[in-house]
Design a protein around this motif. Sequence first.
Motif, PDB file in Angstrom:
ATOM      1  N   ASN A 136     -17.942  -0.726  -2.705  1.00  0.00           N
ATOM      2  CA  ASN A 136     -18.179  -0.618  -4.372  1.00  0.00           C
ATOM      3  C   ASN A 136     -19.443  -0.194  -4.646  1.00  0.00           C
TER       4      ASN A 136
ATOM      5  N   CYS B  70      -1.568   8.474  -6.838  1.00  0.00           N
ATOM      6  CA  CYS B  70      -2.689   8.927  -6.958  1.00  0.00           C
ATOM      7  C   CYS B  70      -3.260   9.221  -5.443  1.00  0.00           C
TER       8      CYS B  70
ATOM      9  N   ILE C 286      -2.480   1.972  -0.392  1.00  0.00           N
ATOM     10  CA  ILE C 286      -2.752   3.399  -0.970  1.00  0.00           C
ATOM     11  C   ILE C 286      -1.688   3.871  -1.988  1.00  0.00           C
ATOM     12  N   CYS C 287      -1.932   3.919  -3.411  1.00  0.00           N
ATOM     13  CA  CYS C 287      -1.089   4.347  -4.391  1.00  0.00           C
ATOM     14  C   CYS C 287      -0.364   5.433  -4.064  1.00  0.00           C
TER      15      CYS C 287
ATOM     16  N   CYS D 179      -2.021   0.161 -10.359  1.00  0.00           N
ATOM     17  CA  CYS D 179      -3.262   1.110 -10.241  1.00  0.00           C
ATOM     18  C   CYS D 179      -3.831   1.131 -11.515  1.00  0.00           C
TER      19      CYS D 179
ATOM     20  N   ILE E 103      -5.936   0.829  -3.523  1.00  0.00           N
ATOM     21  CA  ILE E 103      -6.005   0.163  -4.565  1.00  0.00           C
ATOM     22  C   ILE E 103      -5.705  -1.495  -4.369  1.00  0.00           C
TER      23      ILE E 103
ATOM     24  N   VAL F 264     -12.839   2.751   3.782  1.00  0.00           N
ATOM     25  CA  VAL F 264     -12.779   2.432   2.636  1.00  0.00           C
ATOM     26  C   VAL F 264     -14.454   2.083   2.384  1.00  0.00           C
TER      27      VAL F 264
ATOM     28  N   ARG G 278      -7.453   3.133   6.589  1.00  0.00           N
ATOM     29  CA  ARG G 278      -8.181   4.041   5.804  1.00  0.00           C
ATOM     30  C   ARG G 278      -9.691   3.767   6.064  1.00  0.00           C
TER      31      ARG G 278
ATOM     32  N   ASP H  12      -5.250   3.866 -12.685  1.00  0.00           N
ATOM     33  CA  ASP H  12      -4.980   5.050 -13.304  1.00  0.00           C
ATOM     34  C   ASP H  12      -3.459   5.045 -13.798  1.00  0.00           C
TER      35      ASP H  12
ATOM     36  N   GLN I 161      -5.238   6.908  -4.103  1.00  0.00           N
ATOM     37  CA  GLN I 161      -6.243   6.074  -4.144  1.00  0.00           C
ATOM     38  C   GLN I 161      -6.035   4.479  -3.230  1.00  0.00           C
TER      39      GLN I 161
END
Length: 203
Positions: free
Chosen positions: A32, A49, A45-46, A14, A53, A29, A27, A16, A51
Amino acid sequence: MKVYHEGDKAQALCHDDGPVTVTYGYRDVPFNDGNGVAKNIMAGICDRCGQVIVIPAQSEPAISQARKRVEHSLEVNIPAAYIDILDAAVMRIATHPTTDFRKPLVVFYLDRYARQEESLDELVALHAQYQASPVFARNPRKRFSVKLSGFANERLLEVSRRSNLNKTDLIKSLVAKIDQDIVRPEHPLHYEELAGLGRVLAS
């Protein structure tokens, strides 16, 4: 290829949180570039956090389809003679000619230039040649307005950048190429490929 299912776990990196465990689930998504969303696809999904990823390979076809549905407006005002050329080309190619075939015809050539199957130097030269013609200078102007998929719009921006032609001049140049390949010759170039495309669109 591993197929992931709801609740599967895996290790990932990740941005972060560094090395983490991810849980796979469905999800929405966003892309970008901010242009659209791939809805209800499998993603990693992390666990720290929350998110997305990781996007597994099984989700790529759904993402590609979602990108195609994102429409970009292309509107240019060009001399009416260019529209007449497009419609003359449609008449020579399409089994059931309608103005709906204008866009596929332009996108067909746009794709050829994006894949470097045609010379950009020739395209720029055609623009200069047709721009200098008094036939086009004295024409009233008409609007060429279409909706492009995200993929086609990327092609448009790429060819515009590489040729240094703005969108309006690029469309005029593509129509000039269509004139040279389809309208003027006794035997149009790419006839079988384009006629096949016309039959599919008419079905």
